[in-house]
Design an enzyme around this catalytic site. Structure first.
Site, PDB file in Angstrom:
ATOM      1  N   ARG A  18     -72.986  52.830-117.771  1.00  0.00           N
ATOM      2  CA  ARG A  18     -72.878  51.436-117.994  1.00  0.00           C
ATOM      3  C   ARG A  18     -71.709  50.652-116.889  1.00  0.00           C
ATOM      4  NH1 ARG A  18     -75.407  49.607-122.674  1.00  0.00           N
ATOM      5  NH2 ARG A  18     -75.970  47.930-121.246  1.00  0.00           N
ATOM      6  N   HIS A  19     -71.860  49.129-116.603  1.00  0.00           N
ATOM      7  CA  HIS A  19     -70.880  48.896-115.864  1.00  0.00           C
ATOM      8  C   HIS A  19     -69.543  48.755-116.463  1.00  0.00           C
ATOM      9  CE1 HIS A  19     -73.618  47.611-112.648  1.00  0.00           C
ATOM     10  NE2 HIS A  19     -74.261  46.939-113.574  1.00  0.00           N
ATOM     11  N   SER A  20     -68.281  48.982-115.700  1.00  0.00           N
ATOM     12  CA  SER A  20     -67.186  48.964-116.351  1.00  0.00           C
ATOM     13  C   SER A  20     -66.578  47.695-116.967  1.00  0.00           C
ATOM     14  CB  SER A  20     -66.042  49.317-115.307  1.00  0.00           C
ATOM     15  OG  SER A  20     -66.199  48.326-114.147  1.00  0.00           O
TER      16      SER A  20
END
Length: 638
Positions: A265-267
């Site tokens: 997932r995105h940071s």
């Protein structure tokens, strides 16, 4: 408009075979639990949820990425209330967040704690004024217990965390999935070796890529002229299609939630995860294609009016697709204005115009006067394009000035943090998130027309409910400046493809650029996720984010180029099929993301294994669709 092959009827078969059944989706953020608490007294049933992030339940159920923690209060002095506060390691310079208070008459509480990162729990007794902090990394679906005791002398102590039920190995499904995919790849390779490979040379002539050509030479000045015996064959760069296909496959996987693993997932704010790679890489490869496309159009003597029409038509279609089809919003009052395809369209327009305005043909750039070779001839792809570099550096200067000098009401000038709990909660309001980038978008579009559930919300705004918006858009205006920059850097790779013909010449230059951008990133971020002058940040599209992803792209394309186009160890399949129909797959997976067979109802109580199986199969379906489209020569372009 879309250009579709005559065998488009086959596509109707695909759509007809796809059962469009919507799967009920839980709201964004419900599975990203910081700490969901339920109150109990002894063995009594749970009577109420303790915060708005929870659902009522007679039994505390595991959610994905959670463990159960039972905290028991033992009082040798007087019955006292006790606060439970949490702090995740991934929350940089954050204040503690109060989860719940155990009342004096209550003896224990059971909560769900996050298992993605280590966390610190602060147990604070009101009487006596005593607190204890302990740090621990909990395992998924494990059950733990802690005992907190206060004494007559005003001191307190704790024992634990004790492991009551051992956790699962939540990363094991990744290994299993990898081994299955590896076996499938081996069987595919063996099958291709046993059976004769079908000739696909005729396919290349029919492919018109949705974001530019991938040929480094054009055989004639007229699109209708047939190849003669003396005309050199065009060089079909399958590595470009392969890299683009890789980006699309990863993009679909992470958009499907990537098995709900945090590293897919995105940071949350600073730093990089797998999901942060694909969007800028796709823009980078779009820049490569722009250079090759401009060369092709000019060699064909396409009228300037037709080129301009093509540019602005494609820009408008991309922007319109982002506003309408990909928006997932049915209200004009809250529809999102920025977005992924909107940023693509802006960067494409900039990249094409700047390349068209200053383009040099391969013959023109490679020619020298007399026998003298200028000293800068080895870097002619840079020197001859000095106006482009001035424009690009000017854009970057604009980004730096706005980011670090624009006054933002309610927070320090130059602030580039997420706000909320960060900086010990000094900027708990939502006006500071993203600094100037967030401020510009809220001023220009209004809070209702930008994204309201950024990745920072889960960690830095746990006090916000699932439905409460935290207005910040990762595809906003200020970040689009650096989006244009990475397309420009991709066009530099395209120039090297175009002007240098041997693998050695290309490799030296690509790896040189990779090293240059890598050094720039290390200096600016100080080789740290959070301590540098300009951190690597996808939410802001910082300078270091662009240089870091460009560094990776130059290196990775070099590897794929040697495997696919030079040594021909790998045909690029099946990724090249995906890369040939990137717009079709991107729009398709966004529209059908909650439909069978791409999804079938995993919930917040499901496991990583369930999600990973669903997401891998969903991606596999789109790869098969891409393969079938290439087989019937069905390609969509805009």
């Amino acid at each position: 408009m879309f250009t579709i092959n005559m065998k488009a009827l086959h596509w109707i078969i695909i759509c007809g075979a796809t059962v469009i059944v919507k799967i009920p989706q839980f709201k964004a953020g419900e599975s990203d639990v910081l700490a969901n608490s339920y109150q109990s007294s002894g063995d009594a049933e749970v009577s109420k949820p303790l915060n708005k992030n929870m659902e009522f339940s007679d039994d505390l159920r595991f959610k994905i990425d959670t463990a159960k923690l039972t905290i028991t209060k033992s009082n040798l002095a007087v019955d006292t209330a006790m606060d439970i506060l949490l702090l995740l390691d991934n929350c940089y310079k954050c204040a503690y967040y109060k989860v719940e208070t155990i009342q004096p008459s209550e003896k224990s509480v059971k909560i769900l704690v996050d298992t993605r990162w280590p966390l610190t729990i602060n147990l604070y007794a009101h009487k006596p004024n005593c607190s204890i902090k302990f740090h621990y990394f909990y395992g998924e679906r494990g059950e733990y217990s802690v005992n907190f005791t206060t004494f007559l002398n005003g001191s307190c102590q704790y024992t634990g965390p004790k492991t009551d039920v051992h956790p699962w190995n939540s990363n094991l499904p990744i290994l299993v999935a990898f081994l299955i995919l590896l076996c499938m790849a081996m069987f595919y390779a063996i099958g291709k070796w046993i059976y004769s490979k079908k000739d696909v040379s005729s396919m290349s002539a029919l492919i018109s890529n949705d974001l530019g050509e991938t040929d480094t030479a054009n055989p004639s000045s007229s699109p209708t002229t047939q190849l003669s015996a003396s005309t050199p064959r065009r060089e079909r760069l399958k590595s470009i299609d392969t890299f683009r296909g890789l980006c699309i496959v990863i993009m679909i996987f992470v958009n499907f939630k990537g098995g709900h693993y945090w590293f897919f997932r995105h940071s949350t704010w600073n730093g990089l995860t797998v999901a942060d790679l694909v969007f800028p890489w796709f823009m980078f490869i779009m820049g490569v294609n722009i250079t090759l496309s401009v060369e092709s159009l000019l060699k064909k003597n396409i009228p300037k009016g037709s080129i301009a029409y093509k540019i602005f038509r494609r820009t408008l279609i991309l922007f319109a697709l982002g506003i309408t089809v990909i928006n997932h919003n049915t209200s004009w009052e809250t529809f999102r204005v920025p977005g992924v395809l909107q940023r693509f369209s802006i960067a494409y327009l900039f990249g094409f115009l700047i390349q068209w305005a200053f383009h040099k043909s391969a013959e023109e750039l490679n020619s020298t006067e007399g026998d003298q070779t200028p000293w800068w001839f080895g870097v002619r792809d840079v020197v001859m394009y000095w106006p482009q570099w001035i424009i690009a550096l000017g854009l970057e200067a604009l980004w730096l000035l706005l980011t670090f000098l624009l006054p933002v009401p309610g927070c320090p000038t130059g602030y580039i943090g997420p706000g909320g709990l960060a900086e010990d909660g000094n900027y708990i309001n939502e006006t500071c998130i993203g600094g100037a980038a967030g401020y510009i978008d809220r001023w220009l579009f209004g809070e209702a027309h930008i994204y309201g559930h950024p990745t920072a919300k889960v960690i830095y705004y746990p006090m916000a409910g699932n439905d409460q918006r935290v207005p910040y858009d990762p595809e906003g205006v200020l970040g689009s400046i650096n989006g244009c920059l990475i397309v420009f850097l991709g066009s530099q790779m395209g120039k090297i493809f175009l002007y240098y013909k041997t693998p050695k010449e290309r490799t030296i230059r690509w790896l040189s650029w990779s090293v240059i951008f890598g050094v720039i990133s290390i200096i600016l971020c100080k080789a740290s996720a959070n301590e540098g002058w300009i951190p690597v940040n996808k939410n802001l599209w910082t300078t270091t984010f662009v240089t870091t992803l460009s560094c990776f792209a130059f290196f990775l394309v070099t590897i794929i180029y040697y495997l696919v186009d030079v040594f021909k160890i790998w045909s690029g399949s099946p990724l090249d099929f995906v890369g040939m129909n990137s717009i079709l797959l991107y729009v398709g997976h966004e529209v059908l993301h909650g439909c069978i067979p791409f999804a079938w109802g995993a919930t917040e109580y499901s496991t990583h294994a369930e999600y990973l199986a669903m997401n891998v199969i969903g991606v596999g379906c789109w790869v098969l669709i891409a393969y079938y489209c290439s087989y019937i020569k069905f390609f969509v372009k805009i």
